[in-house]
Design a protein around this motif. Structure first.
Motif: not given
Length: 550
Positions: A72-80, A83-90, A106-115
């Motif tokens: 909880e509170g990991h900085p990756a959550h903000r990036v997700l 980017a409009g991507l699903p956020v969870g504990d994994e 793919w990020i959490n089974d959603r297409r995503a860019s290299g950026q």
């Protein structure tokens, strides 16, 4: 934390599944066994730019999947979220490299860019090694590193807000000055125009009213002539006179005709009454059509003046009042501009003072933290057999900005009296590794959410120095996760989890495998690292001694 890495058809890896654990994870193996390929594969799924020829010979595509655990509170959550991507504990990352070079992620089974992958990687993994240009060797990041060590996040937030306020005040002042300068160029025109408009004072809808009144008065002159003729025709000299004569004549004759003229006399009486009513109406109409010729002249004069002024300013007549208000406002801005600029200048000075005060506090805090960091790093260098080296955090003036007025750079001198300079330019390979490790140990604090990877950072050291490196890596791994690629048995002995990377030959293909070592296998691997290919009992004994010492 990195929990799993699944690699398929990448270079000399056909299929490999690794389950990493918290603590110190060590990968060992002979040179060329494929240790660097693991890092290349991890960098590939994280979006890092690296070698292009990653697909295994004979395969159509290579694929890497990485699974990270996100507390909880990991900085990756903000990036997700951004980017409009699903956020969870994994977090599940998957990336494919086709034979023709196309890459799909793919990020959490959603297409995503290299950026997006690269933005995530900055919150997930730190790579440290002799060619590390993404972390501690990059001077652009030294200020942020020092600030983290100093614990000034709150002060920096205040400073950024003060910088925004100061920038806003400066923009308002610049805009006011530019507006005043532009307005001053047309001041004479504005004053003349406002005076002209104010004198005429045209109102919305007035032009239409004047035009209607003018047409009515112009038409009335012609109509009055016809109505006057009708009035004459109805009057004494017209119809009324003969009818009155006829009435007298009939009334005189009716006395002798014994009632034969009563009906004509009554009808004529009625006609005279109607005629009188008609004449009265005509008189009232003439009175209504009566006007002062000077009024028509005045109406036309004002109408033409309004239309001429509208043409002059290229606006509709009904817009003249709004134009006057706008020009008057611009003129008032000129008249009151000096006062407004004085007020904005005072606001900028106040914002400058707030910013300067916070920036000075931050600079002072940074210099104090730099001294503490230098002492801490040098204390760590002594056990690493670099007690004569000097580490200096230089805090120098820089252009003011949202991060303050300081530039920060880490410099080193490897020997007393030697000139200091940037880490990457002054230190040799082995020295650089130890500088980086000492610095990282001193900076460790909030890094438990980041997986730290050290790629052969112990190269060029051995014995007690290698043991000191291993102890510090183990300390870094406490409460977090560290992955180390090493050739040093002293470092490997400190591992919480030990993997062996090896090559195998199947037919004409050379493939890489990774094995999680049991306690017994781990002793043999350390013995191999100590003695070489021939594993002796003496080497096994030395390996057990290293493990027990850990």
């Amino acid at each position: 934390m990195l929990r799993g890495l699944d690699i398929r058809d990448m270079l000399i890896i056909d299929r490999l599944e690794l389950d990493f654990q918290p603590g110190l994870n060590v990968l060992t193996g002979e040179t060329g066994a494929g240790k660097s390929i693991l890092l290349d594969s991890l960098g590939f799924v994280l979006g890092w730019r690296g070698r292009a020829d990653l697909v295994r010979e004979g395969a159509e595509q290579g694929e890497v999947t990485a699974i990270f655990e996100l507390p909880e509170g990991h900085p990756a959550h903000r990036v997700l979220e951004e980017a409009g991507l699903p956020v969870g504990d994994e977090l599940l990352l998957r990336r494919i490299n086709s034979r023709d070079g196309r890459k799909t992620a793919w990020i959490n089974d959603r297409r995503a860019s290299g950026q997006v992958l690269r933005s995530l990687s900055e919150t997930l993994v730190e790579l440290h090694g002799q060619h590390d240009d993404r972390g501690l060797l990059n001077p652009r990041g030294h200020r942020a590193i020092l600030d983290e060590f100093a614990g000034v996040s709150g002060l920096k937030a205040e400073l950024r807000e003060a910088w925004r306020a100061r920038s806003g005040a400066e923009k308002k002042l610049d805009a006011a000055r530019a507006a005043l300068a532009a307005a001053a160029k047309e001041e004479e025109y504005l004053r003349h125009s406002v005076e002209e408009l104010d004198k005429l004072d045209p109102q919305p809808g007035e032009e239409a009213d004047l035009d209607s009144r003018r047409r009515l008065m112009q038409g009335a002159e012609r109509l009055r002539e016809d109505v006057s003729r009708a009035h004459q025709a109805l009057g004494n000299e017209g119809a009324e006179g003969p009818m009155c004569d006829a009435m007298r004549w009939l009334e005189k004759a009716s006395e002798a005709l014994e009632g034969h003229l009563d009906a004509p006399i009554a009808a004529l009486s009625r006609a005279l009454a109607e005629l009188d009513e008609a004449a009265d109406g005509v008189v009232r109409c003439l009175e209504a059509l009566d006007f002062d010729p000077l009024e028509l002249e005045a109406t036309e004069e004002r109408l033409f003046a309004i239309r001429a002024l509208a043409r002059k300013h290229d606006v509709a007549p009904d817009a003249l009042a709004e134009l006057a208000s706008d020009l008057r406002g611009r003129l008032e801005a000129i008249d009151g501009g000096a006062g407004e600029i004085a007020r904005l200048e005072a606001a900028l000075r106040e914002a400058d003072e707030v910013y300067a005060g916070l920036a000075a506090r931050l600079s002072e805090t940074r210099r104090a933290a730099a001294a503490r960091l230098d002492s801490a790093v040098e204390a760590e260098l002594a056990p690493l057999k670099m007690e004569r080296a000097r580490f200096v955090t230089e805090v120098s003036p820089a252009e003011p900005g949202p991060e303050g007025r300081d530039e920060v750079s880490f410099t080193v001198a490897t020997n007393p009296g030697a000139p200091s300079g940037p880490l990457a330019k002054i230190a040799s390979g082995g020295e650089l590794s130890r500088f980086l490790l000492a610095l990282k140990v001193c900076l460790a604090g909030d890094d438990s959410q980041v997986t730290m990877i050290f790629d052969e950072i112990d190269r060029g050291v051995g014995g007690a120095t290698a043991d000191a490196v291993g102890r510090r890596l183990a300390r870094l791994a406490e409460g977090g996760q560290v992955l180390v690629v090493t050739h040093s048995p002293q470092v490997a002995a400190r591992a919480s989890h030990h993997w062996q990377v090896a090559k195998r030959v199947e037919g004409e293909a050379t493939l890489s495998t990774v094995l999680a070592l049991s306690p017994e296998a781990r002793v043999d691997e350390l013995a191999r690292m100590i003695s070489g290919d021939a594993i002796t009992e003496e080497a096994r004994a030395a390996a057990r001694k290293l493990i027990d010492a850990g």
